[in-house]
Scaffold this motif. Structure first.
Motif, PDB file in Angstrom:
ATOM      1  N   PHE A   1      37.207 -12.140 -24.047  1.00  0.00           N
ATOM      2  CA  PHE A   1      38.506 -11.915 -22.616  1.00  0.00           C
ATOM      3  C   PHE A   1      39.310 -10.502 -22.858  1.00  0.00           C
ATOM      4  O   PHE A   1      39.410  -9.871 -24.078  1.00  0.00           O
ATOM      5  CB  PHE A   1      39.429 -13.272 -22.747  1.00  0.00           C
ATOM      6  CG  PHE A   1      39.326 -14.104 -22.735  1.00  0.00           C
ATOM      7  CD1 PHE A   1      38.691 -14.427 -21.340  1.00  0.00           C
ATOM      8  CD2 PHE A   1      39.089 -15.767 -23.531  1.00  0.00           C
ATOM      9  CE1 PHE A   1      38.012 -16.083 -21.203  1.00  0.00           C
ATOM     10  CE2 PHE A   1      38.161 -16.218 -23.478  1.00  0.00           C
ATOM     11  CZ  PHE A   1      38.096 -17.161 -21.986  1.00  0.00           C
ATOM     12  N   ALA A   2      39.058  -9.789 -22.067  1.00  0.00           N
ATOM     13  CA  ALA A   2      39.825  -8.219 -21.920  1.00  0.00           C
ATOM     14  C   ALA A   2      41.123  -8.710 -21.243  1.00  0.00           C
ATOM     15  O   ALA A   2      41.900  -9.172 -20.109  1.00  0.00           O
ATOM     16  CB  ALA A   2      39.399  -7.562 -21.345  1.00  0.00           C
ATOM     17  N   ALA A   3      41.736  -8.672 -21.960  1.00  0.00           N
ATOM     18  CA  ALA A   3      43.383  -9.184 -21.879  1.00  0.00           C
ATOM     19  C   ALA A   3      44.337  -7.878 -22.071  1.00  0.00           C
ATOM     20  O   ALA A   3      44.373  -7.095 -22.811  1.00  0.00           O
ATOM     21  CB  ALA A   3      44.314 -10.213 -22.476  1.00  0.00           C
ATOM     22  N   TYR A   4      45.390  -7.763 -21.430  1.00  0.00           N
ATOM     23  CA  TYR A   4      46.690  -6.471 -20.782  1.00  0.00           C
ATOM     24  C   TYR A   4      48.092  -7.413 -20.668  1.00  0.00           C
ATOM     25  O   TYR A   4      47.997  -7.870 -19.588  1.00  0.00           O
ATOM     26  CB  TYR A   4      46.369  -4.969 -20.071  1.00  0.00           C
ATOM     27  CG  TYR A   4      46.585  -4.221 -20.863  1.00  0.00           C
ATOM     28  CD1 TYR A   4      47.789  -4.174 -21.176  1.00  0.00           C
ATOM     29  CD2 TYR A   4      45.563  -3.006 -20.641  1.00  0.00           C
ATOM     30  CE1 TYR A   4      47.885  -2.418 -21.541  1.00  0.00           C
ATOM     31  CE2 TYR A   4      46.301  -2.350 -21.274  1.00  0.00           C
ATOM     32  CZ  TYR A   4      47.087  -1.952 -21.545  1.00  0.00           C
ATOM     33  OH  TYR A   4      47.051  -0.415 -22.054  1.00  0.00           O
ATOM     34  N   ARG A   5      49.178  -7.081 -21.338  1.00  0.00           N
ATOM     35  CA  ARG A   5      50.076  -7.574 -20.629  1.00  0.00           C
ATOM     36  C   ARG A   5      50.960  -6.078 -19.099  1.00  0.00           C
ATOM     37  O   ARG A   5      51.145  -4.978 -19.937  1.00  0.00           O
ATOM     38  CB  ARG A   5      51.582  -8.060 -21.909  1.00  0.00           C
ATOM     39  CG  ARG A   5      52.690  -8.006 -21.324  1.00  0.00           C
ATOM     40  CD  ARG A   5      53.783  -8.280 -22.715  1.00  0.00           C
ATOM     41  NE  ARG A   5      55.132  -8.391 -22.417  1.00  0.00           N
ATOM     42  CZ  ARG A   5      56.119  -7.860 -23.008  1.00  0.00           C
ATOM     43  NH1 ARG A   5      56.096  -6.842 -24.393  1.00  0.00           N
ATOM     44  NH2 ARG A   5      57.400  -8.346 -22.418  1.00  0.00           N
ATOM     45  N   LEU A   6      51.772  -7.445 -18.687  1.00  0.00           N
ATOM     46  CA  LEU A   6      52.676  -6.184 -17.925  1.00  0.00           C
ATOM     47  C   LEU A   6      54.214  -6.690 -17.795  1.00  0.00           C
ATOM     48  O   LEU A   6      54.234  -8.137 -17.740  1.00  0.00           O
ATOM     49  CB  LEU A   6      51.862  -6.271 -16.262  1.00  0.00           C
ATOM     50  CG  LEU A   6      50.986  -5.801 -16.140  1.00  0.00           C
ATOM     51  CD1 LEU A   6      49.298  -6.573 -16.400  1.00  0.00           C
ATOM     52  CD2 LEU A   6      50.033  -5.671 -14.408  1.00  0.00           C
ATOM     53  N   ASP A   7      54.558  -5.879 -17.080  1.00  0.00           N
ATOM     54  CA  ASP A   7      56.005  -6.472 -17.242  1.00  0.00           C
ATOM     55  C   ASP A   7      56.138  -6.636 -15.359  1.00  0.00           C
ATOM     56  O   ASP A   7      55.425  -6.456 -14.986  1.00  0.00           O
ATOM     57  CB  ASP A   7      57.318  -5.438 -17.319  1.00  0.00           C
ATOM     58  CG  ASP A   7      56.856  -3.879 -16.853  1.00  0.00           C
ATOM     59  OD1 ASP A   7      55.505  -3.719 -15.513  1.00  0.00           O
ATOM     60  OD2 ASP A   7      57.141  -3.049 -17.054  1.00  0.00           O
ATOM     61  N   THR A   8      57.495  -7.380 -15.175  1.00  0.00           N
ATOM     62  CA  THR A   8      57.422  -8.004 -14.323  1.00  0.00           C
ATOM     63  C   THR A   8      57.452  -6.502 -12.587  1.00  0.00           C
ATOM     64  O   THR A   8      56.847  -7.567 -11.674  1.00  0.00           O
ATOM     65  CB  THR A   8      58.979  -7.808 -13.545  1.00  0.00           C
ATOM     66  OG1 THR A   8      59.829  -7.422 -14.225  1.00  0.00           O
ATOM     67  CG2 THR A   8      59.211  -9.113 -15.275  1.00  0.00           C
TER      68      THR A   8
END
Length: 541
Positions: free
Chosen positions: A320-327
């Motif tokens: 799984f390639a995951a990245y956090r994004l803000d609103t």
């Protein structure tokens, strides 16, 4: 000027529904040899009844009705009980309906293959294809071999359509894969005795549906709050009972470590709980599985799921390639990868998936997000070799990705962790992610792959933002000293990500023959830096 490429319609993101049922399992320890003998006799007897009922249902085909169902149930009740007969007929109907759905999917797959082969055979040999359609075959030999395959697929399609119209299905109690392994025991690493033991065990029937209002939620297989397991014996085996009312009590005790309190609350309220007993032949262990339905859970609104940003997840063959994004859709922090290995046995693959999902969910909660953006992948129509030709490695890659199991596992485990899954359309996520996000986020200490960029694209689509990023603001001054400024425009304006073209509507000022602009001397607008002879007149001096 070439016409712009027509993009396919992209569906809106939506909140994936949570699980509708729960299943927990515990091992039946300390069974006596007598207990195991009784369980084997029950499983064999009821398995024979289930095989007979499935044969009768397949013979009814499209002529099935409530009358034929009642007739079959009455015949089974004579050799078991009314509740066991009801459970067997219900399982038979579920298996027949599943076979019908698989039959329809097989027909659609064959139609897609025939359509592709017919199109490619109609093209001249050696004609190049495009991104949207394949070209002609490379040689006359390829054309000949594919024409033979077309005849084979057309024959299979005709047979499948005939079977469907007649209501005929092909079902194997025990599993077709295990049946086929009988012809190649060496490859399956089994002896004939081991295969026979597995085959007979898979054809047993040791299950009972729950019934609300009855004691502890099940009258056939009853589990008391203290873990005591008792079974209502079928009529021909009633002489084996060791308790009142024709019941047999096992020496084992069960205690569900997972969801034990939820299970205890259900049986205390006499709510329906279904049970299944099965034997793991390689390990020689008996297990009891309890399952029950949940009421339909109302999903949270999409705006609530987006309130604290999103974690975009790109599903790949090994991680799984995951990245956090803000609103606002901006990437925060560093990309994360959660690896898994889909080789080996089914149990190993399942454990790898569960472990990777668990780490992903823990990291999502740690960063403070409420939802995970995930592609609504489905490779059903892309697994045939007609669509990818000689690209065997790619066919094996997409065939080995258990997209259905990944989605089901992730949705189920996320619901237990209090997280939501936002499903998005997978169109162009890898392509646009790599185009707009891979290069800008590369730093000397950060390496961005195409999969990481695809995670950002998925997260932005889940948040309702366009995948293409907002362009940079104007530079430190209004000239183009550091290069052309990027265009600032609304998301609806086409070409907003392009560079500003050089001015060509007026002549260049102070341009030297070498093509470089030179600036002449000029008087500054402030007092500082102005020559003294220009500050005073002759009379003042």
């Amino acid at each position: 000027m070439a016409e712009p490429k027509k993009l396919r319609t992209i569906s809106d993101p939506f909140i994936a529904l949570g699980p509708s049922g729960v299943a927990v399992r515990d091992r039946l320890k300390h069974l006596t040899p007598e207990n195991e003998t009784v369980l084997r006799l029950i499983g064999e007897h009821q398995g024979t009844l289930a095989s007979r009922d499935l044969k009768a249902r397949c013979a009814d085909a499209n002529e099935h009705s409530t009358d034929t169902w009642a007739t079959r149930k009455r015949e089974l009740t004579k050799e078991s009980s009314s509740r066991i007969a009801g459970t067997i007929t219900k399982a038979t109907h579920d298996q027949w309906a599943l076979s019908r759905r698989c039959q329809l999917a097989h027909i659609q797959n064959l139609k897609a293959g025939v359509r592709t082969l017919t199109y490619r055979l109609s093209l001249p040999i050696g004609e190049k294809g495009t991104k949207r359609a394949a070209g002609g075959y490379r040689s006359k030999n390829d054309w000949f071999q594919k024409s033979r395959r077309l005849a084979t697929l057309e024959h299979r399609l005709e047979q499948a359509r005939t079977d469907r119209e007649a209501g005929r299905v092909h079902v194997v109690r025990g599993g077709r894969r295990l049946l086929n392994s009988r012809h190649n025991l060496e490859k399956a690493q089994l002896t004939e005795a081991e295969w026979r033991a597995r085959w007979e065990t898979e054809r047993w029937f040791l299950a009972a549906d729950g019934e609300s209002g009855k004691r502890f939620g099940n009258e056939t297989i009853r589990v008391a709050p203290d873990g005591e397991v008792s079974i209502k014996l079928p009529a021909p085996l009633a002489h084996l009972a060791n308790a009142g009312h024709g019941r047999y009590v096992l020496a084992a005790r069960v205690a569900f470590a997972h969801r034990g309190q939820e299970w205890a609350d259900r049986i205390e309220a006499s709510r329906a709980v279904a049970y299944r007993i099965h034997l793991d032949v390689p390990r020689g262990r008996w297990y009891l599985t309890a399952s029950w339905q949940r009421p339909v859970v109302q999903t949270i609104p999409l705006t609530t799921a987006r309130s604290q940003g999103m974690v975009g997840v790109d599903t790949n063959a090994d991680h799984f390639a995951a990245y956090r994004l803000d609103t606002c859709g901006n990437p925060v922090g560093e990309p994360r990868r959660f690896h898994y290995d889909l080789t080996g046995t089914a149990d190993h693959r399942d454990a790898q998936i569960r472990h990777a999902i668990t780490r992903l969910l823990h990291w999502t909660k740690r960063v403070g997000a409420k939802a995970i953006g995930l592609e609504d992948l489905d490779f059903t129509a892309e697994k045939t070799r007609e669509n990818h030709g000689r690209n065997k490695r790619f066919r094996q890659l997409i065939s080995g990705m258990p997209t259905g199991k990944l989605k089901a596992r992730l949705v189920s485990m996320a619901a237990e962790s209090g997280l939501s899954i936002v499903a998005v359309d997978p169109a162009y996520t890898s392509q646009w992610g790599g185009q707009h996000w891979q290069k800008p986020l590369v730093t000397p200490r950060r390496k961005m792959s195409r999969h990481d960029a695809a995670g950002i694209a998925i997260g932005r689509r889940a948040l309702g933002h366009p995948i293409r990023r907002r362009t940079t603001p104007p530079l430190h001054h209004q000239s183009d000293g550091a290069g052309h400024r990027t265009v600032q425009a609304d998301r609806g304006v086409r070409g907003r990500d392009g560079n500003r073209p050089p001015a060509t509507d007026h002549a260049a000022i102070d341009v030297s023959p070498s093509g470089k602009r030179t600036w002449g001397p000029r008087t500054p607008k402030t007092v500082r830096g102005v020559p003294v002879e220009l500050m005073f007149t002759d009379q003042e001096r």
